[in-house]
Design a protein around this motif. Structure first.
Motif, PDB file in Angstrom:
ATOM      1  N   HIS A  45      40.281  -1.333  28.456  1.00  0.00           N
ATOM      2  CA  HIS A  45      39.498  -0.410  27.495  1.00  0.00           C
ATOM      3  C   HIS A  45      40.133   0.751  27.164  1.00  0.00           C
ATOM      4  O   HIS A  45      40.337   1.012  26.203  1.00  0.00           O
ATOM      5  N   LEU A  46      40.226   1.590  28.123  1.00  0.00           N
ATOM      6  CA  LEU A  46      40.942   2.940  28.151  1.00  0.00           C
ATOM      7  C   LEU A  46      42.272   2.858  27.525  1.00  0.00           C
ATOM      8  O   LEU A  46      42.617   3.723  26.789  1.00  0.00           O
ATOM      9  N   ALA A  47      43.152   1.866  27.980  1.00  0.00           N
ATOM     10  CA  ALA A  47      44.495   1.811  27.564  1.00  0.00           C
ATOM     11  C   ALA A  47      44.613   1.620  26.031  1.00  0.00           C
ATOM     12  O   ALA A  47      45.230   2.213  25.430  1.00  0.00           O
ATOM     13  N   ALA A  48      43.664   0.603  25.436  1.00  0.00           N
ATOM     14  CA  ALA A  48      43.425   0.163  24.143  1.00  0.00           C
ATOM     15  C   ALA A  48      42.975   1.443  23.412  1.00  0.00           C
ATOM     16  O   ALA A  48      43.649   1.862  22.249  1.00  0.00           O
ATOM     17  N   ALA A  49      42.001   2.377  24.001  1.00  0.00           N
ATOM     18  CA  ALA A  49      41.398   3.276  22.942  1.00  0.00           C
ATOM     19  C   ALA A  49      42.574   4.515  23.029  1.00  0.00           C
ATOM     20  O   ALA A  49      42.648   5.177  21.938  1.00  0.00           O
ATOM     21  N   LEU A  50      43.305   4.793  24.008  1.00  0.00           N
ATOM     22  CA  LEU A  50      44.272   5.886  23.944  1.00  0.00           C
ATOM     23  C   LEU A  50      45.435   5.205  23.007  1.00  0.00           C
ATOM     24  O   LEU A  50      45.977   6.266  22.313  1.00  0.00           O
ATOM     25  N   ALA A  51      45.734   4.152  22.904  1.00  0.00           N
ATOM     26  CA  ALA A  51      46.777   3.652  22.072  1.00  0.00           C
ATOM     27  C   ALA A  51      46.508   3.643  20.891  1.00  0.00           C
ATOM     28  O   ALA A  51      47.167   4.099  19.921  1.00  0.00           O
ATOM     29  N   ARG A  52      45.119   3.597  20.531  1.00  0.00           N
ATOM     30  CA  ARG A  52      44.613   3.488  19.023  1.00  0.00           C
ATOM     31  C   ARG A  52      44.588   4.783  18.615  1.00  0.00           C
ATOM     32  O   ARG A  52      45.229   5.463  17.465  1.00  0.00           O
ATOM     33  N   ARG A  53      44.240   5.966  19.459  1.00  0.00           N
ATOM     34  CA  ARG A  53      44.212   7.494  19.098  1.00  0.00           C
ATOM     35  C   ARG A  53      45.676   7.800  18.992  1.00  0.00           C
ATOM     36  O   ARG A  53      46.069   8.763  18.251  1.00  0.00           O
ATOM     37  N   ALA A  54      46.613   7.247  19.564  1.00  0.00           N
ATOM     38  CA  ALA A  54      47.993   7.709  19.608  1.00  0.00           C
ATOM     39  C   ALA A  54      48.648   7.207  18.006  1.00  0.00           C
ATOM     40  O   ALA A  54      49.736   7.849  17.776  1.00  0.00           O
ATOM     41  N   ALA A  55      48.121   6.179  17.802  1.00  0.00           N
ATOM     42  CA  ALA A  55      48.704   5.687  16.497  1.00  0.00           C
ATOM     43  C   ALA A  55      47.939   6.227  15.457  1.00  0.00           C
ATOM     44  O   ALA A  55      48.504   6.100  14.098  1.00  0.00           O
ATOM     45  N   GLU A  56      46.898   7.119  15.424  1.00  0.00           N
ATOM     46  CA  GLU A  56      46.157   7.712  14.419  1.00  0.00           C
ATOM     47  C   GLU A  56      47.215   8.799  13.779  1.00  0.00           C
ATOM     48  O   GLU A  56      47.672   9.388  14.480  1.00  0.00           O
TER      49      GLU A  56
END
Length: 278
Positions: A267-278
């Protein structure tokens, strides 16, 4: 998690496991670091295992021992506290741990005046510095966000460290739970040596009433912004370990703690990936 995030486990994720099984849990999840404790079970370091035995077990699992958690009430510096610090530092050297976590007094009955409290912090850091240096380890100062805590502010900790010129011996622990409680906006990524993470999901509890018992694994319902905090630390250059440290009894009783941790890591990996892509 992102490939350059060092995922670690604090033994508090599964306090009922002995050290060998805890290390197996961490290795099975692909973690690279672990934190051992001196406040589980009978209160001995690593359940009473000799430091050399802990070092061998870590090596067998290809794990780095990040810290011993912790020297409690470190800023109430006494002769007895110094002896405890020496024993913990010696053990850290023997097991290969890189640091000793330093936890301040968190006691409503211990409330010295502000200047006396700040002087006590400087005295403790001065006393700890040679002990840590002798063992070749760092001191990780962990401010706690509870209102009664004698050291809530990371800025205050940094000011004391810098006033003594001890920036090469001490770093901060950024604990996502305590950072949220303290309400201190600054992250100090360049001064951070370790990050502790846990989540809060119970929205019925007022901020001032949150306690360790509310700290669960980080998931979709997390209310304290773990991903945002980690993103901010990383934007400021932090590339050190992120260590899972939930205290809730529900986590400790989970019969599939490995699965729960895997879900939280993902979950945390996905959340960080989403933030990095914003």
């Amino acid at each position: 998690m992102e490939t350059d995030v060092v995922v670690a486990l604090n033994h508090m994720v599964a306090p009922a496991l002995d050290v060998p099984r805890f290390f197996d849990l961490a290795a099975g999840l692909g973690c690279r670091g672990v934190e051992i404790r001196n406040d589980l079970g009978d209160g001995t370091i690593a359940g009473g295992l000799a430091a050399e035995a802990v070092a061998r077990l870590a090596a067998q699992c290809d794990l780095t021992i990040l810290s011993i958690n912790a020297l409690q009430r470190f800023n109430d510096w006494t002769g007895a506290r110094a002896e405890e610090a020496r024993a913990l530092a010696d053990y850290a050297r023997g097991c290969g741990a890189g640091a000793l976590v330093l936890v301040p007094v968190n006691d409503a009955g211990w409330q010295p005046p502000p200047e006396e409290r700040r002087a006590g912090l400087r005295r403790a850091l001065s006393g700890l510095a040679p002990i840590l240096a002798d063992s070749g380890i760092l001191g990780l100062v962990e401010p706690l966000g509870f209102e009664i805590c004698s050291l809530r502010s990371k800025r205050e900790a940094v000011a004391a460290i810098d006033a003594l010129g001890l920036g090469d011996r001490f770093r901060l622990v950024h604990d996502s739970f305590h950072h949220h409680l303290a309400g201190e906006p600054d992250l100090f990524p360049e001064r951070t040596g370790l990050v502790h993470i846990s989540g809060v999901e119970d929205g019925t509890v007022p901020l001032a009433a949150l306690r360790d018992a509310h700290r669960v694994l980080v998931g979709p319902d997390d209310m304290i912004g773990n991903a945002l905090q980690i993103q901010g630390l990383r934007a400021g250059g932090y590339r050190g370990p992120v260590s899972f440290e939930p205290f809730a009894a529900s986590v400790h009783a989970d019969p599939d703690i490995a699965g729960a941790l895997r879900g939280s890591i993902d979950h945390l990996a996905a959340a960080l990936a989403r933030r990095a892509a914003e």
